[in-house]
Write a protein that holds these residues in place. Structure first.
Motif, PDB file in Angstrom:
ATOM      1  N   LEU A 169      13.675  42.280  56.491  1.00 49.09           N
ATOM      2  CA  LEU A 169      14.569  43.132  57.098  1.00 49.09           C
ATOM      3  C   LEU A 169      14.886  43.195  58.480  1.00 49.09           C
ATOM      4  N   LEU A 170      13.933  42.652  59.039  1.00 51.66           N
ATOM      5  CA  LEU A 170      13.590  42.737  60.419  1.00 51.66           C
ATOM      6  C   LEU A 170      15.049  42.534  61.166  1.00 51.66           C
ATOM      7  N   VAL A 171      15.888  41.258  60.686  1.00 49.99           N
ATOM      8  CA  VAL A 171      17.116  40.880  61.604  1.00 49.99           C
ATOM      9  C   VAL A 171      17.912  41.038  60.484  1.00 49.99           C
ATOM     10  N   SER A 172      18.095  41.870  59.576  1.00 47.87           N
ATOM     11  CA  SER A 172      18.957  41.685  58.352  1.00 47.87           C
ATOM     12  C   SER A 172      20.401  42.443  58.950  1.00 47.87           C
ATOM     13  N   ASP A 173      20.361  43.070  59.907  1.00 50.12           N
ATOM     14  CA  ASP A 173      21.526  43.944  60.330  1.00 50.12           C
ATOM     15  C   ASP A 173      22.370  43.031  61.469  1.00 50.12           C
ATOM     16  N   GLU A 174      21.726  41.930  61.757  1.00 49.48           N
ATOM     17  CA  GLU A 174      22.489  40.990  62.700  1.00 49.48           C
ATOM     18  C   GLU A 174      22.443  39.631  62.220  1.00 49.48           C
ATOM     19  N   PRO A 175      23.605  39.169  61.385  1.00 49.82           N
ATOM     20  CA  PRO A 175      23.553  38.000  60.767  1.00 49.82           C
ATOM     21  C   PRO A 175      23.475  36.786  61.726  1.00 49.82           C
ATOM     22  N   GLN A 176      24.122  36.865  62.890  1.00 49.31           N
ATOM     23  CA  GLN A 176      24.298  35.785  63.956  1.00 49.31           C
ATOM     24  C   GLN A 176      22.866  35.377  64.276  1.00 49.31           C
ATOM     25  N   LEU A 177      21.859  36.546  64.602  1.00 53.30           N
ATOM     26  CA  LEU A 177      20.531  36.164  65.300  1.00 53.30           C
ATOM     27  C   LEU A 177      19.605  35.998  63.913  1.00 53.30           C
ATOM     28  N   SER A 190      12.021  27.360  77.530  1.00 50.46           N
ATOM     29  CA  SER A 190      12.208  25.544  77.507  1.00 50.46           C
ATOM     30  C   SER A 190      13.685  25.308  76.780  1.00 50.46           C
ATOM     31  N   SER A 191      14.016  26.137  76.022  1.00 45.36           N
ATOM     32  CA  SER A 191      15.250  25.875  75.182  1.00 45.36           C
ATOM     33  C   SER A 191      15.734  27.011  74.347  1.00 45.36           C
ATOM     34  N   LYS A 192      16.920  26.818  73.877  1.00 42.67           N
ATOM     35  CA  LYS A 192      17.720  28.065  73.427  1.00 42.67           C
ATOM     36  C   LYS A 192      16.698  28.322  71.923  1.00 42.67           C
ATOM     37  N   GLU A 193      16.136  27.414  71.366  1.00 44.90           N
ATOM     38  CA  GLU A 193      15.234  27.718  70.210  1.00 44.90           C
ATOM     39  C   GLU A 193      14.293  28.423  70.561  1.00 44.90           C
ATOM     40  N   HIS A 194      13.515  28.136  71.781  1.00 48.37           N
ATOM     41  CA  HIS A 194      12.467  28.835  72.288  1.00 48.37           C
ATOM     42  C   HIS A 194      12.725  30.490  72.635  1.00 48.37           C
ATOM     43  N   LEU A 195      14.176  30.690  73.264  1.00 47.67           N
ATOM     44  CA  LEU A 195      14.350  31.809  73.394  1.00 47.67           C
ATOM     45  C   LEU A 195      14.740  32.959  72.246  1.00 47.67           C
ATOM     46  N   VAL A 196      15.303  32.122  71.307  1.00 45.43           N
ATOM     47  CA  VAL A 196      15.427  32.928  69.801  1.00 45.43           C
ATOM     48  C   VAL A 196      14.011  33.324  69.166  1.00 45.43           C
ATOM     49  N   ALA A 197      13.330  32.225  69.296  1.00 44.40           N
ATOM     50  CA  ALA A 197      11.899  32.444  68.555  1.00 44.40           C
ATOM     51  C   ALA A 197      11.296  33.545  69.282  1.00 44.40           C
ATOM     52  N   GLU A 198      11.377  33.796  70.727  1.00 44.47           N
ATOM     53  CA  GLU A 198      10.813  34.641  71.444  1.00 44.47           C
ATOM     54  C   GLU A 198      11.396  36.127  70.992  1.00 44.47           C
ATOM     55  N   VAL A 199      12.808  36.145  70.849  1.00 42.71           N
ATOM     56  CA  VAL A 199      13.468  37.318  70.247  1.00 42.71           C
ATOM     57  C   VAL A 199      12.950  38.017  68.813  1.00 42.71           C
ATOM     58  N   PHE A 200      12.642  36.825  68.033  1.00 45.85           N
ATOM     59  CA  PHE A 200      12.093  37.306  66.895  1.00 45.85           C
ATOM     60  C   PHE A 200      10.538  37.773  66.875  1.00 45.85           C
ATOM     61  N   TRP A 201       9.845  36.926  67.716  1.00 45.84           N
ATOM     62  CA  TRP A 201       8.534  37.301  68.021  1.00 45.84           C
ATOM     63  C   TRP A 201       8.362  38.750  68.486  1.00 45.84           C
ATOM     64  N   ARG A 202       9.212  39.225  69.444  1.00 46.81           N
ATOM     65  CA  ARG A 202       9.124  40.334  70.266  1.00 46.81           C
ATOM     66  C   ARG A 202       9.301  41.452  69.171  1.00 46.81           C
ATOM     67  N   ARG A 203      10.360  41.370  68.230  1.00 41.43           N
ATOM     68  CA  ARG A 203      10.746  42.126  67.208  1.00 41.43           C
ATOM     69  C   ARG A 203       9.576  42.325  66.130  1.00 41.43           C
ATOM     70  N   SER A 239      20.247  33.825  61.183  1.00 46.53           N
ATOM     71  CA  SER A 239      20.822  32.688  61.165  1.00 46.53           C
ATOM     72  C   SER A 239      20.129  31.866  62.156  1.00 46.53           C
ATOM     73  N   ALA A 240      20.088  32.450  63.439  1.00 50.93           N
ATOM     74  CA  ALA A 240      19.535  31.652  64.631  1.00 50.93           C
ATOM     75  C   ALA A 240      18.295  31.389  64.599  1.00 50.93           C
ATOM     76  N   VAL A 241      17.387  32.457  64.026  1.00 51.24           N
ATOM     77  CA  VAL A 241      15.862  32.557  64.085  1.00 51.24           C
ATOM     78  C   VAL A 241      15.494  31.432  63.188  1.00 51.24           C
ATOM     79  N   THR A 242      16.304  31.332  61.959  1.00 52.03           N
ATOM     80  CA  THR A 242      15.837  30.312  60.907  1.00 52.03           C
ATOM     81  C   THR A 242      15.877  28.932  61.312  1.00 52.03           C
ATOM     82  N   THR A 243      17.149  28.727  62.106  1.00 53.60           N
ATOM     83  CA  THR A 243      17.322  27.380  62.763  1.00 53.60           C
ATOM     84  C   THR A 243      16.355  27.365  63.930  1.00 53.60           C
ATOM     85  N   ALA A 244      16.052  28.165  64.714  1.00 56.28           N
ATOM     86  CA  ALA A 244      15.108  27.949  66.105  1.00 56.28           C
ATOM     87  C   ALA A 244      13.741  27.812  65.376  1.00 56.28           C
ATOM     88  N   LEU A 245      13.261  28.623  64.452  1.00 56.92           N
ATOM     89  CA  LEU A 245      12.013  28.488  64.072  1.00 56.92           C
ATOM     90  C   LEU A 245      11.565  27.139  63.364  1.00 56.92           C
TER      91      LEU A 245
END
Length: 190
Positions: free
Chosen positions: A100-108, A60-73, A110-116
């Motif tokens: 540490l789940l997304v620690s090696d990808e700073p852009q992701l 539904s949104s870019k936030e939804h997409l990024v939250a899904e990325v985190f959920w899958r990981r 930061s996006a996860v925090t905003t998205a969630l």
């Protein structure tokens, strides 16, 4: 995970699951190049070779997409099944691995925090699923959770949520946050 993934919006066929997988993979690539501000569902769809309308049927949104990325990981992260170790060590292991789940990808990260933090109903649904998964892992790490442990469990949940928010806002690196989470958890469990 094998088989069909459950989407936030519906069950997926194998073909649909492949499309969603491509979209989530491409979302990370676009984040690396353009950051969260430059991320759009349309741009991700183009990178994945999927029509925008198709992408919007899943997200539904870019936030939804990024939250899904985190959920899958998170859901793909192996559960720690250490036996014989004390519960403090087990809890620390859970908290560090989530931090540490997304620690090696700073852009992701930061996006996860905003998205969630978003109000999109699909994000709210994923945020709930993420919280339940982390709670389940903490309960497993704690072992039997008595009524007296409920405050401890809730305190640990607040601890990781605040720590990840702090890292996502850029106040500390995820590695530093993982270390601080460990110190705070050890104090709480002492």
């Amino acid at each position: 995970m094998s088989g069909h993934y459950e989407s936030t919006r519906r069950r997926l066929t194998a073909k649909q699951a492949e499309t969603v997988s491509r979209l989530t993979h491409c979302a990370v690539e676009v984040l690396r190049e353009k950051g969260f501000a430059g991320l759009t569902v349309r741009l991700v769809a183009a990178q994945a070779g999927v029509a925008s309308a198709t992408a919007y049927t899943y997200f539904s949104s870019k936030e939804h997409l990024v939250a899904e990325v985190f959920w899958r990981r998170l859901s793909a992260m192996p559960e720690d099944t250490r036996t014989g170790e004390d519960r403090t060590t087990c809890v620390v292991t859970v908290l560090r691995s989530v931090a540490l789940l997304v620690s090696d990808e700073p852009q992701l990260a930061s996006a996860v925090t905003t998205a969630l933090l978003g109000r999109d109903p699909d994000v709210e649904h994923l945020r709930m699923r993420i919280g339940i998964e982390i709670r389940k892992r903490l309960i497993t790490a704690l072992g039997t959770v008595s009524e007296d442990d409920q405050d401890l469990l809730e305190g640990l949940e607040m601890l990781y949520a605040g720590a990840l928010l702090r890292a996502g806002m850029g106040y500390d690196s995820y590695l530093t946050i993982a270390d601080r989470l460990e110190s705070a958890a050890r104090l709480m469990l002492a």
